[in-house]
Motif scaffolding. Structure first.
Motif, mmCIF file in Angstrom:
data_model
loop_
_atom_site.group_PDB
_atom_site.id
_atom_site.type_symbol
_atom_site.label_atom_id
_atom_site.label_comp_id
_atom_site.label_asym_id
_atom_site.label_seq_id
_atom_site.Cartn_x
_atom_site.Cartn_y
_atom_site.Cartn_z
ATOM 1 N N ALA A 1 -28.418 -45.972 12.920
ATOM 2 C CA ALA A 1 -29.092 -47.275 12.909
ATOM 3 C C ALA A 1 -29.984 -47.486 14.128
ATOM 4 O O ALA A 1 -30.851 -48.369 14.111
ATOM 5 N N THR A 2 -29.783 -46.705 15.177
ATOM 6 C CA THR A 2 -30.557 -46.896 16.406
ATOM 7 C C THR A 2 -31.496 -45.739 16.699
ATOM 8 O O THR A 2 -32.004 -45.604 17.807
ATOM 9 N N GLY A 3 -31.747 -44.904 15.684
ATOM 10 C CA GLY A 3 -32.729 -43.845 15.829
ATOM 11 C C GLY A 3 -32.277 -42.679 16.687
ATOM 12 O O GLY A 3 -33.113 -41.978 17.271
ATOM 13 N N LEU A 4 -30.966 -42.444 16.729
ATOM 14 C CA LEU A 4 -30.417 -41.361 17.537
ATOM 15 C C LEU A 4 -29.743 -40.329 16.637
ATOM 16 O O LEU A 4 -29.327 -40.639 15.523
ATOM 17 N N ARG A 5 -29.621 -39.134 17.140
ATOM 18 C CA ARG A 5 -28.861 -38.110 16.429
ATOM 19 C C ARG A 5 -27.874 -37.458 17.390
ATOM 20 O O ARG A 5 -28.152 -37.321 18.590
ATOM 21 N N LEU A 6 -26.751 -37.071 16.851
ATOM 22 C CA LEU A 6 -25.686 -36.476 17.651
ATOM 23 C C LEU A 6 -25.933 -34.978 17.807
ATOM 24 O O LEU A 6 -26.062 -34.254 16.831
ATOM 25 N N ASN A 7 -25.987 -34.525 19.051
ATOM 26 C CA ASN A 7 -26.208 -33.105 19.340
ATOM 27 C C ASN A 7 -24.912 -32.312 19.395
ATOM 28 O O ASN A 7 -24.812 -31.227 18.828
ATOM 29 N N ARG A 8 -23.941 -32.848 20.115
ATOM 30 C CA ARG A 8 -22.669 -32.140 20.263
ATOM 31 C C ARG A 8 -21.582 -33.087 20.744
ATOM 32 O O ARG A 8 -21.858 -34.186 21.221
ATOM 33 N N VAL A 9 -20.344 -32.630 20.612
ATOM 34 C CA VAL A 9 -19.180 -33.398 21.028
ATOM 35 C C VAL A 9 -18.337 -32.526 21.947
ATOM 36 O O VAL A 9 -18.023 -31.378 21.616
ATOM 37 N N LEU A 10 -17.971 -33.063 23.102
ATOM 38 C CA LEU A 10 -17.161 -32.338 24.076
ATOM 39 C C LEU A 10 -15.856 -33.112 24.274
ATOM 40 O O LEU A 10 -15.865 -34.226 24.790
ATOM 41 N N PRO A 11 -14.721 -32.537 23.876
ATOM 42 C CA PRO A 11 -13.452 -33.267 23.933
ATOM 43 C C PRO A 11 -12.632 -32.946 25.175
ATOM 44 O O PRO A 11 -12.871 -31.949 25.866
ATOM 45 N N CYS A 12 -11.641 -33.781 25.452
ATOM 46 C CA CYS A 12 -10.588 -33.474 26.426
ATOM 47 C C CYS A 12 -9.459 -34.480 26.241
ATOM 48 O O CYS A 12 -9.659 -35.571 25.719
ATOM 49 N N GLY A 13 -8.269 -34.088 26.670
ATOM 50 C CA GLY A 13 -7.122 -34.988 26.592
ATOM 51 C C GLY A 13 -6.265 -34.796 25.363
ATOM 52 O O GLY A 13 -6.114 -35.722 24.566
ATOM 53 N N TYR A 14 -5.681 -33.634 25.230
ATOM 54 C CA TYR A 14 -4.855 -33.356 24.056
ATOM 55 C C TYR A 14 -3.386 -33.724 24.261
ATOM 56 O O TYR A 14 -2.733 -34.250 23.369
ATOM 57 N N TYR A 15 -2.843 -33.473 25.461
ATOM 58 C CA TYR A 15 -1.393 -33.538 25.637
ATOM 59 C C TYR A 15 -0.848 -34.909 26.045
ATOM 60 O O TYR A 15 0.330 -35.156 25.893
ATOM 61 N N SER A 16 -1.612 -35.766 26.607
ATOM 62 C CA SER A 16 -1.201 -37.089 27.101
ATOM 63 C C SER A 16 -0.590 -36.981 28.495
ATOM 64 O O SER A 16 -0.317 -35.888 29.002
ATOM 65 N N THR A 17 -0.332 -38.118 29.084
ATOM 66 C CA THR A 17 0.162 -38.177 30.464
ATOM 67 C C THR A 17 1.523 -37.520 30.640
ATOM 68 O O THR A 17 1.906 -37.164 31.751
ATOM 69 N N LYS A 18 2.249 -37.346 29.548
ATOM 70 C CA LYS A 18 3.569 -36.708 29.642
ATOM 71 C C LYS A 18 3.470 -35.285 30.161
ATOM 72 O O LYS A 18 4.419 -34.758 30.747
ATOM 73 N N ALA A 19 2.339 -34.643 29.955
ATOM 74 C CA ALA A 19 2.169 -33.268 30.424
ATOM 75 C C ALA A 19 2.277 -33.188 31.940
ATOM 76 O O ALA A 19 2.804 -32.205 32.482
ATOM 77 N N ILE A 20 1.789 -34.199 32.638
ATOM 78 C CA ILE A 20 1.877 -34.203 34.098
ATOM 79 C C ILE A 20 3.329 -34.323 34.541
ATOM 80 O O ILE A 20 3.780 -33.623 35.458
ATOM 81 N N ARG A 21 4.083 -35.204 33.882
ATOM 82 C CA ARG A 21 5.488 -35.375 34.249
ATOM 83 C C ARG A 21 6.303 -34.118 33.955
ATOM 84 O O ARG A 21 7.222 -33.775 34.698
ATOM 85 N N LEU A 22 5.954 -33.412 32.900
ATOM 86 C CA LEU A 22 6.717 -32.234 32.503
ATOM 87 C C LEU A 22 6.340 -30.985 33.295
ATOM 88 O O LEU A 22 7.203 -30.169 33.632
ATOM 89 N N ALA A 23 5.042 -30.820 33.572
ATOM 90 C CA ALA A 23 4.568 -29.561 34.141
ATOM 91 C C ALA A 23 3.893 -29.692 35.497
ATOM 92 O O ALA A 23 3.570 -28.673 36.114
ATOM 93 N N GLY A 24 3.653 -30.907 35.966
ATOM 94 C CA GLY A 24 2.911 -31.079 37.201
ATOM 95 C C GLY A 24 1.414 -31.133 36.943
ATOM 96 O O GLY A 24 0.927 -30.693 35.895
#
Length: 250
Positions: free
Chosen positions: A196-219
Motif C-alpha cells: 500500500a505504500t509503494g515498497l517491496r520486501l527485499n529480504r528478512v533477517l531473523p534472530c531470537g529463537y530460544y528465548s531468555t531461558k537460554a541465558i539462564r540455562l547456558a550462560g
C-alpha cells in the motif's frame, strides 16, 4: 501520533528505566542486539557497494541505541523521536548525529530530508493499523531513490516461542486495542502494508529463537552462539521472535 507513543515514554523516569533495563548488559534484548548489529553491518556493507555517501534516518529513535551505532557507519545520521525525555537521553549518547524531537505524522509535518537508509526498530509491532500505515507512508516518502533502504523490525513474531502466550494476551486485549506488551505480528500481515505504500520486501533477517531461558540455562556467551546459528538457519529463522525486514521503493 495518537496512541501509546505520544504518552508512554514522555516521563523522564520511564525513559530512564527503558534505557537501563530493557537493554542492560546480559539481558536477552542485549543478546539479540549483538546479532542485530551484525545484521545492520551486513546491510550497510551492501548499501555501501552502490552508494559512496550514506545519509541515515533512525525513526522512533528512542534513547538513541540505533542512532549511536549507525552514526559511526555513515556520513550523516539523524534520529527522530516524539518523546523529549527519550531525546534528552539520546542527545547525551550520540556524538555526531542530529536528534530531533518531532512528530513526522502531524498534519503540518514536512519532509525534513531524503535518506539513503532509514531504520525503524521496535515501532510497528505496538502501533495500531492506522498508525502503521501513516508511519510507513511517511518513511517511504523520505527514501532518496530506488537503491535506498528501509530497515524495520517486528520483535513479536507470532510464529515464535511467543505463540504459547498468544491465547492469554488475545483474551486480555479483546476490545482494548494495541498495548505496550503482548502484541504479535507476522510477515504476512506486513506485506499488504508495504504494498500500500509503494515498497517491496527485499529480504528478512531473523534472530531470537530460544528465548531468555537460554541465558539462564547456558550462560550469555553460549546462548549467543546458539542464537547466531539459529539466525542463519533457513528452518529456524522464520520461528525467531525478531524479524528484521529490508525494503525499498518499487
Amino acid at each position: 501520533m495518537a496512541d501509546i507513543y505520544s504518552t508512554h515514554f514522555q516521563e523522564s523516569e520511564t525513559a530512564r528505566k527503558y534505557e537501563t533495563g530493557e537493554y542492560a548488559a546480559g539481558t536477552y534484548s542485549d543478546l539479540l542486539w549483538h546479532i542485530e548489529r551484525d545484521q545492520l553491518r551486513a546491510i550497510l556493507a551492501d548499501l555501501r557497494s552502490v552508494k559512496s555517501r550514506i545519509e541515515a534516518l533512525d525513526f522512533a529513535s528512542g534513547t538513541g541505541r540505533i542512532t549511536a551505532f549507525i552514526e559511526n557507519e555513515v556520513e550523516a545520521a539523524t534520529g527522530i523521536e516524539i518523546s523529549q525525555a527519550m531525546c534528552d537521553i539520546a542527545s547525551q549518547k550520540v556524538e555526531r548525529a542530529k536528534i530531533l524531537c518531532a512528530d513526522i505524522l502531524s498534519a503540518e509535518g514536512q519532509v525534513e530530508g531524503k535518506y539513503d537508509l532509514i531504520t525503524a526498530f521496535r515501532f510497528f509491532l505496538n502501533a495500531d493499523p492506522a498508525l502503521r500505515l501513516g508511519a510507513m507512508k511517511a518513511l517511504a516518502a523520505r527514501l532518496r531513490d530506488g537503491q535506498s533502504l528501509l530497515v524495520f523490525n517486528n520483535h513479536g513474531n507470532l510464529w515464535s516461542h511467543k505463540l504459547m502466550m498468544w491465547p492469554y494476551y488475545r483474551l486480555r486485549q479483546m476490545g482494548k486495542g494495541p498495548r505496550a506488551t503482548g502484541n504479535y505480528l507476522t510477515t504476512e500481515e506486513l506485506r499488504p502494508l508495504l504494498e500500500a505504500t509503494g515498497l517491496r520486501l527485499n529480504r528478512v533477517l531473523p534472530c531470537g529463537y530460544y528465548s531468555t531461558k537460554a541465558i539462564r540455562l547456558a550462560g550469555f556467551k553460549r546462548a549467543l552462539r546458539w542464537e547466531r546459528r539459529a539466525a542463519k538457519s533457513r528452518l529456524l529463522g522464520p520461528l525467531c521472535v525478531n524479524q528484521l525486514y529490508v525494503a525499498c521503493l518499487k
